[in-house]
Design a protein around this motif. Structure first.
Motif, PDB file in Angstrom:
ATOM      1  N   GLU A   7      -1.069 -14.611   5.821  1.00 32.51           N
ATOM      2  CA  GLU A   7      -0.534 -13.789   4.708  1.00 32.51           C
ATOM      3  C   GLU A   7      -1.675 -12.740   4.523  1.00 32.51           C
ATOM      4  O   GLU A   7      -1.696 -11.756   4.063  1.00 32.51           O
ATOM      5  N   GLU A   8      -3.091 -13.142   4.761  1.00 31.69           N
ATOM      6  CA  GLU A   8      -4.285 -12.329   4.755  1.00 31.69           C
ATOM      7  C   GLU A   8      -3.971 -11.240   5.557  1.00 31.69           C
ATOM      8  O   GLU A   8      -4.496 -10.019   5.335  1.00 31.69           O
ATOM      9  N   GLY A   9      -3.712 -11.404   7.051  1.00 33.52           N
ATOM     10  CA  GLY A   9      -3.583 -10.392   7.666  1.00 33.52           C
ATOM     11  C   GLY A   9      -2.392  -9.276   7.306  1.00 33.52           C
ATOM     12  O   GLY A   9      -2.608  -8.237   7.566  1.00 33.52           O
ATOM     13  N   ARG A  11      -1.306  -8.989   4.349  1.00 36.94           N
ATOM     14  CA  ARG A  11      -1.855  -8.019   3.238  1.00 36.94           C
ATOM     15  C   ARG A  11      -2.736  -6.915   3.544  1.00 36.94           C
ATOM     16  O   ARG A  11      -2.654  -5.866   3.353  1.00 36.94           O
ATOM     17  N   SER A  12      -3.664  -7.330   4.476  1.00 31.07           N
ATOM     18  CA  SER A  12      -4.401  -6.298   4.992  1.00 31.07           C
ATOM     19  C   SER A  12      -3.893  -5.001   5.748  1.00 31.07           C
ATOM     20  O   SER A  12      -4.176  -4.128   5.559  1.00 31.07           O
ATOM     21  N   VAL A  13      -2.776  -5.193   6.485  1.00 28.51           N
ATOM     22  CA  VAL A  13      -1.882  -4.285   7.102  1.00 28.51           C
ATOM     23  C   VAL A  13      -1.479  -3.358   5.966  1.00 28.51           C
ATOM     24  O   VAL A  13      -1.324  -2.039   5.886  1.00 28.51           O
ATOM     25  N   PHE A  14      -0.696  -4.122   4.870  1.00 26.41           N
ATOM     26  CA  PHE A  14      -0.328  -3.184   3.844  1.00 26.41           C
ATOM     27  C   PHE A  14      -1.240  -2.386   3.118  1.00 26.41           C
ATOM     28  O   PHE A  14      -0.887  -1.411   2.712  1.00 26.41           O
ATOM     29  N   GLU A  15      -2.521  -3.062   2.743  1.00 26.88           N
ATOM     30  CA  GLU A  15      -3.727  -2.427   2.110  1.00 26.88           C
ATOM     31  C   GLU A  15      -4.084  -0.956   2.871  1.00 26.88           C
ATOM     32  O   GLU A  15      -4.211  -0.009   2.423  1.00 26.88           O
ATOM     33  N   THR A  16      -4.365  -1.188   4.117  1.00 23.23           N
ATOM     34  CA  THR A  16      -4.547  -0.155   5.068  1.00 23.23           C
ATOM     35  C   THR A  16      -3.265   0.997   5.080  1.00 23.23           C
ATOM     36  O   THR A  16      -3.738   2.077   4.931  1.00 23.23           O
ATOM     37  N   ALA A  17      -2.196   0.514   4.967  1.00 21.02           N
ATOM     38  CA  ALA A  17      -1.041   1.729   5.193  1.00 21.02           C
ATOM     39  C   ALA A  17      -1.015   2.151   3.812  1.00 21.02           C
ATOM     40  O   ALA A  17      -0.905   3.533   3.666  1.00 21.02           O
ATOM     41  N   HIS A  18      -1.288   1.567   2.414  1.00 19.18           N
ATOM     42  CA  HIS A  18      -1.414   2.197   1.133  1.00 19.18           C
ATOM     43  C   HIS A  18      -2.261   3.109   1.159  1.00 19.18           C
ATOM     44  O   HIS A  18      -2.184   4.339   0.682  1.00 19.18           O
ATOM     45  N   GLU A  19      -3.459   2.851   1.855  1.00 17.41           N
ATOM     46  CA  GLU A  19      -4.576   3.851   1.814  1.00 17.41           C
ATOM     47  C   GLU A  19      -4.264   5.116   2.767  1.00 17.41           C
ATOM     48  O   GLU A  19      -4.704   6.220   2.352  1.00 17.41           O
ATOM     49  N   HIS A  20      -3.533   5.116   3.496  1.00 18.67           N
ATOM     50  CA  HIS A  20      -3.172   6.096   4.538  1.00 18.67           C
ATOM     51  C   HIS A  20      -1.846   7.009   4.209  1.00 18.67           C
ATOM     52  O   HIS A  20      -1.633   7.889   4.545  1.00 18.67           O
ATOM     53  N   VAL A  21      -1.078   6.245   3.141  1.00 22.45           N
ATOM     54  CA  VAL A  21       0.163   7.008   2.786  1.00 22.45           C
ATOM     55  C   VAL A  21      -0.209   7.964   1.733  1.00 22.45           C
ATOM     56  O   VAL A  21      -0.983   7.055   0.684  1.00 22.45           O
ATOM     57  N   ARG A  22       0.273   8.998   1.729  1.00 23.97           N
ATOM     58  CA  ARG A  22      -0.122  10.167   0.496  1.00 23.97           C
ATOM     59  C   ARG A  22       0.690   9.801  -0.526  1.00 23.97           C
ATOM     60  O   ARG A  22       1.611   9.266  -0.484  1.00 23.97           O
ATOM     61  N   PRO A  23       0.097  10.141  -1.885  1.00 24.20           N
ATOM     62  CA  PRO A  23       1.057  10.052  -3.042  1.00 24.20           C
ATOM     63  C   PRO A  23       2.227  10.750  -2.795  1.00 24.20           C
ATOM     64  O   PRO A  23       2.384  11.765  -2.288  1.00 24.20           O
TER      65      PRO A  23
END
Length: 137
Positions: A7-9, A11-23
């Motif tokens: 789950e940590e891995g 979550r990390s993918v989703f966090e990274t994606a969230h940082e890279h997706v523009r508003p």
């Protein structure tokens, strides 16, 4: 995403994606396997030919421990070049998480989540493959 084993891995993918997706941007996530939909020893095969090469591809999914977050997929390739047989195989360890885990992790990292289904040419008849449309506000 299928190669995230914890789950940590995931979550990390989703966090990274969230940082890279523009508003205002969107990320699509297709969920290949969940415990709810997993079929032990599910096997499929395909055949392809091109010129003097024939290929038979066999894929088998097996979960040796349904209580954890992983399963294995084994690929076997029967390759014939001008009638000569060559056999290759490959084994992958993949992550498997309940849909509720996907939903909660995507929301926890900040995505607005809409659930839909993904259908493609290899989707077996009658099967609905989950997909998440995740937007960043």
């Amino acid at each position: 995403v299928i190669y995230m084993l914890t789950e940590e891995g995931l979550r990390s993918v989703f966090e990274t994606a969230h940082e890279h997706v523009r508003p205002g941007g969107v990320m699509l996530v297709y969920v290949e396997a969940t415990p709810e939909r997993f079929e032990q020893n599910a096997t499929r095969a395909k055949t392809r030919s091109s010129g003097e090469v024939d290929l038979v591809y066999v894929e088998n999914s097996y979960d040796p421990d349904p209580s954890d977050t992983t399963y294995e997929t084994t690929f076997v390739y029967l390759i014939r070049r001008n009638g000569e047989l060559q056999i290759e195989s490959d084994r992958h360890v993949c992550g498997i998480f309940p849909l509720d885990t996907w939903r909660s992790l995507l929301r926890e990292v900040g995505f607005a989540v809409t659930e839909t289904v993904f259908e493609h040419s290899e989707t077996p008849a009658g099967k609905r493959e989950p997909m998440f449309v995740c937007s960043r506000q």
